[in-house]
Design a protein around this motif. Structure first.
Motif, PDB file in Angstrom:
ATOM      1  N   ASP A 279       0.851  -1.181   0.000  1.00 30.05           N
ATOM      2  CA  ASP A 279       0.000   0.000   0.000  1.00 30.05           C
ATOM      3  C   ASP A 279       0.892   1.237   0.000  1.00 30.05           C
ATOM      4  O   ASP A 279       2.115   1.139   0.130  1.00 30.05           O
ATOM      5  CB  ASP A 279      -0.999  -0.015   1.161  1.00 30.05           C
TER       6      ASP A 279
ATOM      7  N   PRO B   2       1.439   3.750   2.163  1.00 32.94           N
ATOM      8  CA  PRO B   2       2.325   4.018   3.299  1.00 32.94           C
ATOM      9  C   PRO B   2       3.555   3.103   3.329  1.00 32.94           C
ATOM     10  O   PRO B   2       4.654   3.558   3.645  1.00 32.94           O
ATOM     11  CB  PRO B   2       1.430   3.777   4.522  1.00 32.94           C
TER      12      PRO B   2
ATOM     13  N   TYR C  69       6.187   4.534  11.174  1.00 29.41           N
ATOM     14  CA  TYR C  69       5.188   5.019  10.216  1.00 29.41           C
ATOM     15  C   TYR C  69       4.460   3.840   9.554  1.00 29.41           C
ATOM     16  O   TYR C  69       3.236   3.860   9.416  1.00 29.41           O
ATOM     17  CB  TYR C  69       5.862   5.907   9.166  1.00 29.41           C
TER      18      TYR C  69
ATOM     19  N   GLU D  32       2.002   2.231  11.969  1.00 27.11           N
ATOM     20  CA  GLU D  32       0.833   3.080  12.201  1.00 27.11           C
ATOM     21  C   GLU D  32      -0.106   3.134  10.996  1.00 27.11           C
ATOM     22  O   GLU D  32      -1.316   3.225  11.167  1.00 27.11           O
ATOM     23  CB  GLU D  32       1.313   4.497  12.545  1.00 27.11           C
ATOM     24  N   ASN D  33       0.439   3.045   9.789  1.00 26.30           N
ATOM     25  CA  ASN D  33      -0.355   3.374   8.606  1.00 26.30           C
ATOM     26  C   ASN D  33      -0.604   2.265   7.596  1.00 26.30           C
ATOM     27  O   ASN D  33      -1.513   2.389   6.779  1.00 26.30           O
ATOM     28  CB  ASN D  33       0.297   4.560   7.883  1.00 26.30           C
ATOM     29  N   CYS D  34       0.191   1.203   7.587  1.00 22.87           N
ATOM     30  CA  CYS D  34       0.018   0.157   6.579  1.00 22.87           C
ATOM     31  C   CYS D  34      -1.242  -0.649   6.843  1.00 22.87           C
ATOM     32  O   CYS D  34      -1.569  -0.965   7.986  1.00 22.87           O
ATOM     33  CB  CYS D  34       1.215  -0.789   6.566  1.00 22.87           C
ATOM     34  N   LYS D  35      -1.915  -0.991   5.774  1.00 25.19           N
ATOM     35  CA  LYS D  35      -3.118  -1.828   5.833  1.00 25.19           C
ATOM     36  C   LYS D  35      -2.925  -2.970   4.833  1.00 25.19           C
ATOM     37  O   LYS D  35      -3.325  -2.880   3.676  1.00 25.19           O
ATOM     38  CB  LYS D  35      -4.368  -1.021   5.455  1.00 25.19           C
TER      39      LYS D  35
END
Length: 160
Positions: free
Chosen positions: A52, A54, A96, A99-102
């Motif tokens: 993704d 991020p 980061y 916190e942000n990867c999906k």
């Protein structure tokens, strides 16, 4: 997606609450206690894992910073302080990602193996000068694994 208990623990560690020893613990805890049968990187049915934005951004930042330092690392002339800066870049970008990867659970499990390598390398780069170069080699290896196992057409592997 990175599992919430792992994300929270890793975020706390990366925030510096537990210091460098805690980061080492996080790096080694990614095998989830499987011992000799510890998971190893693998492709998704012969294909690279989906990424993704991020994840691509964070890995690109680490890769770019390492690319700039690589000539000095090869020539064994990178100052100890710069190794520390590289380590902080790695830690910040891993935080980061967390916190942000999906990602899918399967891709996330593979990413955890790369994160463990990145954090181990960061620990060595911020440690004793004798091990800093080896830490950089570990990070470069993790970046190579990312290029091999994750689909990111914007990522340009380091040539060394």
């Amino acid at each position: 997606m990175i599992r919430k208990p792992h994300a929270l623990a890793l975020a706390i560690i990366l925030a510096g609450t537990l210091g460098h020893a805690g980061t080492s613990l996080a790096a080694t805890s990614h095998d989830h206690g499987h011992g000799e049968g510890a998971p190893s990187l693998q492709l998704d049915a012969g294909k690279r894992w989906a990424t993704d934005a991020p994840l691509r951004q964070a890995m690109g930042t680490i890769n770019d910073d390492m690319r700039q330092a690589l000539p000095a690392i090869h020539e064994d002339r990178l100052p100890a302080a710069r190794y520390g800066e590289l380590a902080e870049t790695v830690r910040g970008q891993v935080a980061y990602m967390v916190e942000n990867c999906k990602l899918s659970a399967e891709a996330d499990a593979q990413l955890h193996l790369i994160i463990a390598q990145l954090l181990a390398g960061a620990d060595a780069m911020s440690g004793a000068p004798a091990g800093q170069r080896d830490g950089a080699v570990t990070v470069v290896g993790a970046l190579g694994d990312y290029a091999t196992y994750f689909a990111d057409d914007s990522f340009k592997p380091l040539e060394h």
